[in-house]
Design a protein around this motif. Structure first.
Motif, PDB file in Angstrom:
ATOM      1  N   SER A  15       0.831  -1.210   0.000  1.00  0.00           N
ATOM      2  CA  SER A  15       0.000   0.000   0.000  1.00  0.00           C
ATOM      3  C   SER A  15       0.861   1.253   0.000  1.00  0.00           C
ATOM      4  O   SER A  15       0.573   2.227  -0.715  1.00  0.00           O
ATOM      5  CB  SER A  15      -0.955  -0.004   1.195  1.00  0.00           C
ATOM      6  N   ASP A  74       3.961   1.450  -1.136  1.00  0.00           N
ATOM      7  CA  ASP A  74       4.639   1.532  -2.440  1.00  0.00           C
ATOM      8  C   ASP A  74       3.687   1.989  -3.544  1.00  0.00           C
ATOM      9  O   ASP A  74       4.099   2.696  -4.478  1.00  0.00           O
ATOM     10  CB  ASP A  74       5.262   0.181  -2.803  1.00  0.00           C
ATOM     11  N   LEU A  75       2.407   1.616  -3.451  1.00  0.00           N
ATOM     12  CA  LEU A  75       1.441   2.063  -4.448  1.00  0.00           C
ATOM     13  C   LEU A  75       1.229   3.574  -4.393  1.00  0.00           C
ATOM     14  O   LEU A  75       0.940   4.202  -5.420  1.00  0.00           O
ATOM     15  CB  LEU A  75       0.108   1.335  -4.265  1.00  0.00           C
ATOM     16  N   LEU A  91       3.848   4.876  -6.595  1.00  0.00           N
ATOM     17  CA  LEU A  91       3.489   4.654  -7.991  1.00  0.00           C
ATOM     18  C   LEU A  91       2.460   5.671  -8.462  1.00  0.00           C
ATOM     19  O   LEU A  91       2.510   6.143  -9.608  1.00  0.00           O
ATOM     20  CB  LEU A  91       2.935   3.228  -8.178  1.00  0.00           C
ATOM     21  N   ASP A  92       1.533   6.023  -7.583  1.00  0.00           N
ATOM     22  CA  ASP A  92       0.458   6.948  -7.933  1.00  0.00           C
ATOM     23  C   ASP A  92       1.010   8.250  -8.527  1.00  0.00           C
ATOM     24  O   ASP A  92       0.420   8.823  -9.442  1.00  0.00           O
ATOM     25  CB  ASP A  92      -0.381   7.248  -6.682  1.00  0.00           C
ATOM     26  N   LEU A 113      -0.215  -5.270 -11.173  1.00  0.00           N
ATOM     27  CA  LEU A 113      -1.418  -4.725 -10.534  1.00  0.00           C
ATOM     28  C   LEU A 113      -2.579  -5.709 -10.605  1.00  0.00           C
ATOM     29  O   LEU A 113      -3.376  -5.812  -9.670  1.00  0.00           O
ATOM     30  CB  LEU A 113      -1.803  -3.396 -11.194  1.00  0.00           C
ATOM     31  N   TYR A 164      -5.602   1.157  -2.418  1.00  0.00           N
ATOM     32  CA  TYR A 164      -5.222   1.661  -3.737  1.00  0.00           C
ATOM     33  C   TYR A 164      -5.453   3.165  -3.842  1.00  0.00           C
ATOM     34  O   TYR A 164      -6.587   3.626  -3.688  1.00  0.00           O
ATOM     35  CB  TYR A 164      -6.021   0.968  -4.842  1.00  0.00           C
ATOM     36  N   VAL A 192      -3.857   4.934  -9.283  1.00  0.00           N
ATOM     37  CA  VAL A 192      -3.487   3.531  -9.483  1.00  0.00           C
ATOM     38  C   VAL A 192      -4.727   2.696  -9.773  1.00  0.00           C
ATOM     39  O   VAL A 192      -4.742   1.875 -10.700  1.00  0.00           O
ATOM     40  CB  VAL A 192      -2.736   2.971  -8.252  1.00  0.00           C
ATOM     41  N   ARG A 207      -5.428   0.747 -13.231  1.00  0.00           N
ATOM     42  CA  ARG A 207      -5.600  -0.707 -13.209  1.00  0.00           C
ATOM     43  C   ARG A 207      -6.927  -1.109 -13.845  1.00  0.00           C
ATOM     44  O   ARG A 207      -6.980  -1.994 -14.700  1.00  0.00           O
ATOM     45  CB  ARG A 207      -5.539  -1.211 -11.767  1.00  0.00           C
TER      46      ARG A 207
END
Length: 215
Positions: free
Chosen positions: A148, A150-151, A154-155, A179, A190, A194, A198
């Motif tokens: 969570s 790390d996402l 990514l966002d 994903l 999420y 992201v 996805r």
């Protein structure tokens, strides 16, 4: 053409994606996980995905299949620039994410595990490389928090919901399968971009998410 796959396999998802993106028909053949004979007959070793072309010849390696199909009509879709930050992010999360994913994959209702023997084959093979699934599942809460976190990183990298860098590129082929695999894990938080990316990529590629069977 036929594409021999496992439903859980992110490399197989890569190959499936290009057919969906280009809206090309492909016959999917799900092999049992303990079926060593079929892939060895087709390409001489046990691996997936395998593309069987119209002439009967076979091609392994997910990205080779992606390039072949993308360029076959001389109208490639994957023309966008890649972002090194996406590769760095994927390398980081791939260092630990299988400890979260593999125990759940072994329990999920995938067609490649249609027999007890096939499911057991997968479990024993993977436990030999990463350790006891039961022990790994005891660390799920910490791993889910880590994913969570790390996402959220990514966002910040997602430019558009229909292409991570704004235009379809190899980064999309590498990012979406992860994903999609994570959608098998219940409890992950999420971020908005992201989730939108996805969900949109699942529609564009015609590859189902795993949320309905999340564990």
């Amino acid at each position: 053409m036929k594409l021999y796959i496992y439903e859980h396999c992110p490399f197989c998802v890569k190959a499936r994606m290009i057919f969906g993106l280009k809206n090309l028909p492909i016959e999917l053949v799900v092999m049992l996980n303990d079926d060593e004979e079929t892939p060895k007959r087709l390409i001489g070793q046990k691996m997936a995905p395998i593309l069987q072309k119209e002439d009967g010849s076979c091609m392994p390696e997910s990205m080779d299949i992606v390039y072949f199909i993308d360029k076959k009509d001389r109208e490639p879709l994957l023309t966008g620039q890649t972002n090194p930050a996406i590769s760095t992010w994927l390398r980081h999360i791939n260092e630990y994410v299988n400890k979260l994913l593999l125990p759940r994959m072994a329990k999920a209702p995938f067609a490649e595990f249609a027999t007890p023997e096939a499911r057991s084959y997968f479990k024993h093979k993977k436990e030999a490389s990463i350790g006891s699934f039961d022990e790994l599942e005891q660390h799920s809460a910490g791993l889910i928090k880590k994913v969570s976190d790390d996402l959220r990183q990514l966002d910040k990298l997602i430019v558009k919901p229909n292409a991570v860098n704004g235009e379809l590129s190899e980064d999309d082929i590498h990012l979406f399968p992860l994903l999609r695999s994570l959608s098998l894990v219940a409890g992950i938080d999420y971020p908005t971009r992201v989730a939108e990316y996805r969900d949109n990529m699942a529609k564009q590629t015609q590859v189902n998410l795993l949320s309905s069977v999340a564990i």
